[in-house]
Design an enzyme around this catalytic site. Structure first.
Site, mmCIF file in Angstrom:
data_model
loop_
_atom_site.group_PDB
_atom_site.id
_atom_site.type_symbol
_atom_site.label_atom_id
_atom_site.label_comp_id
_atom_site.label_asym_id
_atom_site.label_seq_id
_atom_site.Cartn_x
_atom_site.Cartn_y
_atom_site.Cartn_z
ATOM 1 N N ASP A 202 43.350 43.744 34.599
ATOM 2 C CA ASP A 202 44.814 43.759 34.644
ATOM 3 C C ASP A 202 45.255 43.353 36.055
ATOM 4 O O ASP A 202 44.790 42.348 36.568
ATOM 5 C CB ASP A 202 45.324 45.139 34.206
ATOM 6 C CG ASP A 202 46.832 45.226 34.067
ATOM 7 O OD1 ASP A 202 47.359 44.805 33.023
ATOM 8 O OD2 ASP A 202 47.479 45.715 35.016
ATOM 9 N N HIS B 292 43.899 45.542 25.205
ATOM 10 C CA HIS B 292 44.065 45.302 26.639
ATOM 11 C C HIS B 292 43.176 46.167 27.516
ATOM 12 O O HIS B 292 42.769 45.743 28.604
ATOM 13 C CB HIS B 292 45.529 45.546 27.021
ATOM 14 C CG HIS B 292 45.805 45.302 28.466
ATOM 15 N ND1 HIS B 292 45.738 44.056 29.043
ATOM 16 C CD2 HIS B 292 46.132 46.169 29.471
ATOM 17 C CE1 HIS B 292 46.018 44.154 30.334
ATOM 18 N NE2 HIS B 292 46.270 45.415 30.617
#
Length: 332
Positions: free
Chosen positions: A108, A309
């Site tokens: 991320d 994610h």
């Protein structure tokens, strides 16, 4: 908190004008340690599975709470969170530990940081691993302007530019709901003709309005499986209840500044690199990694199936195994 027993002892380093909390495990004589950099809204704790697996495999791993997070200082000035400061923090951490070069692994926002490390501090970087986050050429225009044009004012990164810290207050007032909403596996994608237009499983554009999603969130109505045990969830909730979210969101508030100040930087990565992609990441899909080879000559790609994610927490064994395999093959 019992879940924190999964982590090595918390240590501290004076680096780049702040005090940084970090965890260190594995043999201290490892010539190629791996520095694990978390994203938003996460912590070094997000790497708990990899810290154990890699250190058990004889690899030294160092996982900091980065600037604005957890046990690390949270300066007031927004400009204190630009990419120059974030990368300098990691250099200072290496200096504190007496490490000349390391392999930097980022997920991320941590991915954006580690891809910048060989561009700004080449002598300190042996290799780079991006998890979900691709490395791309410098955008042709201010990235905030581009995101606003594509997604509109409700897109979460646009909302995060709010100098009044409106999104920070939303998340800070509903910390449990924030992590209940975020830390889940995605549902299987329905056929395009059946795709919903709002709510859980909605189109990526709709779901990018994260503050509104959290404000209206009801965990009892969410069918997605959590990726955290209750004890692990409590680590995130207790930590962010104490620290708030502003430090991490300030990283986003420097995106235009970072873009302006990077005009003279060569974006080619000249170290061995691995890109780990997640099949079902709606925000950073594998397609976002297309063309990376043009600016990373020594690049390998690896796709993790059945992961959204939060890849290193959703599929920890596979991610750890790939990190170990790549590290041994490329660095011994």
């Amino acid at each position: 908190m019992p879940a924190l027993t999964q982590m090595p002892p918390l240590q501290f380093a004076a680096t780049n004008g702040i005090r940084m909390g970090f965890y260190d495990a594995g043999p201290t004589d490892d010539p190629w340690p791996m520095v694990l950099c978390h994203g938003w809204p996460e912590l070094a704790f997000s790497w708990r599975h990899q810290i154990k697996a890699l250190s058990d495999a004889g690899i030294r791993v160092i996982a900091p709470d980065q600037r604005g997070y957890g046990a690390t200082d949270r300066p007031d000035a927004v400009e204190a969170y630009d990419i120059e400061q974030l990368t300098a923090d990691l250099v200072g951490l290496l200096d504190h530990l007496g490490i000349e070069r390391a392999i930097f692994v980022g997920h991320d926002w941590g991915g954006f940081v580690v891809w910048q490390m060989p561009l700004r501090h080449r002598a300190r970087v042996a290799g780079v691993v991006g998890i979900n986050t691709p490395h791309t050429p410098r955008p042709p225009a201010d990235p905030i302007a581009l995101l606003r044009h594509r997604y509109g004012e409700q897109m979460y990164i646009i909302q995060f530019q709010d100098a009044g810290h409106g999104p920070d207050a939303v998340f800070g007032s509903r910390v449990q709901a924030t992590f209940e909403a975020f830390m889940r596996k995605p549902l299987p994608r329905p056929p395009a003709a059946e795709a919903p237009t709002a709510g859980v499983g909605a189109s990526p554009k709709t779901n990018l309005a994260f503050p509104q999603m959290v404000a209206a969130y009801d965990a009892a109505k969410d069918p997605r499986p959590s990726i955290l045990t209750p004890e692990e969830m409590q680590v995130f909730v207790d930590t962010f209840t104490r620290t708030g979210f502003t430090g991490g969101i300030n990283w986003y508030r420097n995106m235009s500044r970072n873009w302006r100040r990077s005009a003279d930087i060569d974006h080619t990565v000249h170290v061995p690199a691995l890109m780990i992609m997640a099949e079902n990441d709606a925000v950073l899909p594998p397609s976002a990694c297309d063309g990376m080879e043009a600016i990373i000559p020594d690049l390998e790609k690896y796709l993790v199936h059945d992961s959204g994610h939060w890849t290193q927490q959703e599929q920890p064994e596979e991610v750890s195994a790939k990190l170990i395999e790549w590290r041994r093959r490329r660095f011994g």
